[in-house]
Scaffold this motif. Sequence first.
Motif, PDB file in Angstrom:
ATOM      1  N   LEU A 170       0.830  -1.205   0.000  1.00 22.28           N
ATOM      2  CA  LEU A 170       0.000   0.000   0.000  1.00 22.28           C
ATOM      3  C   LEU A 170       0.866   1.257   0.000  1.00 22.28           C
ATOM      4  O   LEU A 170       0.541   2.247  -0.667  1.00 22.28           O
ATOM      5  CB  LEU A 170      -0.934  -0.011   1.212  1.00 22.28           C
ATOM      6  CG  LEU A 170      -2.014  -1.097   1.228  1.00 22.28           C
ATOM      7  CD1 LEU A 170      -2.786  -1.050   2.541  1.00 22.28           C
ATOM      8  CD2 LEU A 170      -2.964  -0.913   0.059  1.00 22.28           C
ATOM      9  N   VAL A 171       1.959   1.213   0.766  1.00 25.37           N
ATOM     10  CA  VAL A 171       2.883   2.352   0.774  1.00 25.37           C
ATOM     11  C   VAL A 171       3.504   2.539  -0.605  1.00 25.37           C
ATOM     12  O   VAL A 171       3.644   3.675  -1.095  1.00 25.37           O
ATOM     13  CB  VAL A 171       3.980   2.139   1.832  1.00 25.37           C
ATOM     14  CG1 VAL A 171       5.058   3.223   1.731  1.00 25.37           C
ATOM     15  CG2 VAL A 171       3.388   2.153   3.235  1.00 25.37           C
ATOM     16  N   PHE A 172       3.888   1.434  -1.242  1.00 24.32           N
ATOM     17  CA  PHE A 172       4.490   1.497  -2.584  1.00 24.32           C
ATOM     18  C   PHE A 172       3.514   2.134  -3.574  1.00 24.32           C
ATOM     19  O   PHE A 172       3.897   3.002  -4.369  1.00 24.32           O
ATOM     20  CB  PHE A 172       4.870   0.085  -3.044  1.00 24.32           C
ATOM     21  CG  PHE A 172       5.663   0.053  -4.319  1.00 24.32           C
ATOM     22  CD1 PHE A 172       7.036   0.195  -4.295  1.00 24.32           C
ATOM     23  CD2 PHE A 172       5.029  -0.117  -5.551  1.00 24.32           C
ATOM     24  CE1 PHE A 172       7.782   0.173  -5.478  1.00 24.32           C
ATOM     25  CE2 PHE A 172       5.758  -0.144  -6.728  1.00 24.32           C
ATOM     26  CZ  PHE A 172       7.136   0.007  -6.686  1.00 24.32           C
ATOM     27  N   ILE A 173       2.245   1.719  -3.507  1.00 24.86           N
ATOM     28  CA  ILE A 173       1.229   2.284  -4.400  1.00 24.86           C
ATOM     29  C   ILE A 173       1.032   3.771  -4.122  1.00 24.86           C
ATOM     30  O   ILE A 173       0.897   4.586  -5.045  1.00 24.86           O
ATOM     31  CB  ILE A 173      -0.097   1.518  -4.241  1.00 24.86           C
ATOM     32  CG1 ILE A 173       0.060   0.081  -4.723  1.00 24.86           C
ATOM     33  CG2 ILE A 173      -1.225   2.211  -4.998  1.00 24.86           C
ATOM     34  CD1 ILE A 173      -1.120  -0.805  -4.423  1.00 24.86           C
ATOM     35  N   ARG A 174       1.023   4.137  -2.842  1.00 25.56           N
ATOM     36  CA  ARG A 174       0.841   5.548  -2.475  1.00 25.56           C
ATOM     37  C   ARG A 174       1.969   6.415  -3.030  1.00 25.56           C
ATOM     38  O   ARG A 174       1.726   7.499  -3.563  1.00 25.56           O
ATOM     39  CB  ARG A 174       0.775   5.668  -0.957  1.00 25.56           C
ATOM     40  CG  ARG A 174       0.388   7.043  -0.458  1.00 25.56           C
ATOM     41  CD  ARG A 174      -1.070   7.347  -0.713  1.00 25.56           C
ATOM     42  NE  ARG A 174      -1.920   6.535   0.130  1.00 25.56           N
ATOM     43  CZ  ARG A 174      -3.240   6.431   0.009  1.00 25.56           C
ATOM     44  NH1 ARG A 174      -3.837   7.092  -0.945  1.00 25.56           N
ATOM     45  NH2 ARG A 174      -3.945   5.663   0.813  1.00 25.56           N
ATOM     46  N   PHE A 179       4.653  10.072  -6.977  1.00 28.09           N
ATOM     47  CA  PHE A 179       5.647  10.268  -8.043  1.00 28.09           C
ATOM     48  C   PHE A 179       4.973  10.710  -9.336  1.00 28.09           C
ATOM     49  O   PHE A 179       5.498  11.573 -10.063  1.00 28.09           O
ATOM     50  CB  PHE A 179       6.439   8.975  -8.275  1.00 28.09           C
ATOM     51  CG  PHE A 179       7.572   9.133  -9.248  1.00 28.09           C
ATOM     52  CD1 PHE A 179       8.796   9.631  -8.831  1.00 28.09           C
ATOM     53  CD2 PHE A 179       7.406   8.789 -10.584  1.00 28.09           C
ATOM     54  CE1 PHE A 179       9.848   9.788  -9.736  1.00 28.09           C
ATOM     55  CE2 PHE A 179       8.448   8.940 -11.496  1.00 28.09           C
ATOM     56  CZ  PHE A 179       9.672   9.449 -11.066  1.00 28.09           C
ATOM     57  N   TYR A 180       3.832  10.129  -9.635  1.00 28.96           N
ATOM     58  CA  TYR A 180       3.093  10.525 -10.840  1.00 28.96           C
ATOM     59  C   TYR A 180       2.679  11.991 -10.757  1.00 28.96           C
ATOM     60  O   TYR A 180       2.769  12.739 -11.743  1.00 28.96           O
ATOM     61  CB  TYR A 180       1.869   9.628 -11.020  1.00 28.96           C
ATOM     62  CG  TYR A 180       0.973  10.038 -12.167  1.00 28.96           C
ATOM     63  CD1 TYR A 180       1.351   9.787 -13.487  1.00 28.96           C
ATOM     64  CD2 TYR A 180      -0.235  10.683 -11.922  1.00 28.96           C
ATOM     65  CE1 TYR A 180       0.538  10.182 -14.545  1.00 28.96           C
ATOM     66  CE2 TYR A 180      -1.056  11.073 -12.969  1.00 28.96           C
ATOM     67  CZ  TYR A 180      -0.665  10.826 -14.273  1.00 28.96           C
ATOM     68  OH  TYR A 180      -1.471  11.219 -15.313  1.00 28.96           O
ATOM     69  N   ARG A 181       2.231  12.423  -9.578  1.00 22.47           N
ATOM     70  CA  ARG A 181       1.835  13.820  -9.408  1.00 22.47           C
ATOM     71  C   ARG A 181       3.031  14.746  -9.536  1.00 22.47           C
ATOM     72  O   ARG A 181       2.926  15.838 -10.112  1.00 22.47           O
ATOM     73  CB  ARG A 181       1.180  14.005  -8.039  1.00 22.47           C
ATOM     74  CG  ARG A 181      -0.182  13.351  -7.887  1.00 22.47           C
ATOM     75  CD  ARG A 181      -0.729  13.584  -6.509  1.00 22.47           C
ATOM     76  NE  ARG A 181      -2.045  12.996  -6.338  1.00 22.47           N
ATOM     77  CZ  ARG A 181      -2.731  13.029  -5.204  1.00 22.47           C
ATOM     78  NH1 ARG A 181      -2.205  13.619  -4.140  1.00 22.47           N
ATOM     79  NH2 ARG A 181      -3.917  12.478  -5.135  1.00 22.47           N
ATOM     80  N   LEU A 182       4.174  14.328  -9.002  1.00 23.57           N
ATOM     81  CA  LEU A 182       5.381  15.132  -9.140  1.00 23.57           C
ATOM     82  C   LEU A 182       5.811  15.220 -10.604  1.00 23.57           C
ATOM     83  O   LEU A 182       6.192  16.286 -11.089  1.00 23.57           O
ATOM     84  CB  LEU A 182       6.516  14.529  -8.295  1.00 23.57           C
ATOM     85  CG  LEU A 182       6.391  14.659  -6.774  1.00 23.57           C
ATOM     86  CD1 LEU A 182       7.409  13.757  -6.080  1.00 23.57           C
ATOM     87  CD2 LEU A 182       6.601  16.108  -6.346  1.00 23.57           C
TER      88      LEU A 182
END
Length: 210
Positions: A170-174, A179-182
């Motif tokens: 779940l942390v990896f997905i978060r 990263f996508y938003r950045l």
Amino acid sequence: MQTLRRVWEHLEESFIAFLLAAMTLVTFVYVMFNNVYTLFFSLADKWALSADFFNALGDHTLSWAQEMTWSVALTKAMFGWLIFFGISYGVRTAGHLGVDALVKLTKRPVQRLLGMLACLCCLAYAGLFMVASYKWVSAVMTAQIGAEDLAQYGVDVGDIVIIVPIGFALVFIRYLEIFYRLFTHRQVGLGLADEAGEASKLASGHEERH
């Protein structure tokens, strides 16, 4: 996509609330049973006419308290689930300590690049522990080790520790989402708590009042 995200966030919050409520309830019942039987025995000593009734209540309550050894183990298990399930929730709600005061002094493009670098480090950390914990949990589940004080109810150690790889996944997905938003310029930092900014606001407000 936004609807799915909102549903997941509500489920996440509901599950955390359930764990907190269940831990509180189990602990309350256990403490109550471990203290109320002394009251019944005291009433039996005080009122001789109803001594048999209160002694019986005290004996039953004492036996229930002695049989609730599973409550401590269950509370520990739920606390472990709360920790590992709550890591990703802390990332989402900016519940971690803000240590980016120096980063905030740089220009926004630099902040974004540092944020992406930090996010990659977090992804590497979460991915490493996700894979390692999955291998560990697989070995534990293969061994079928009964959980202490919970084995009588069919609970194995593997049933408890399975939350570890799930939590890191779940942390990896978060952090993939961050990263996508950045990468798409939707945010600058990791979304951690801006404690330096909050402290400045509090200090400014304090000075204005004086």
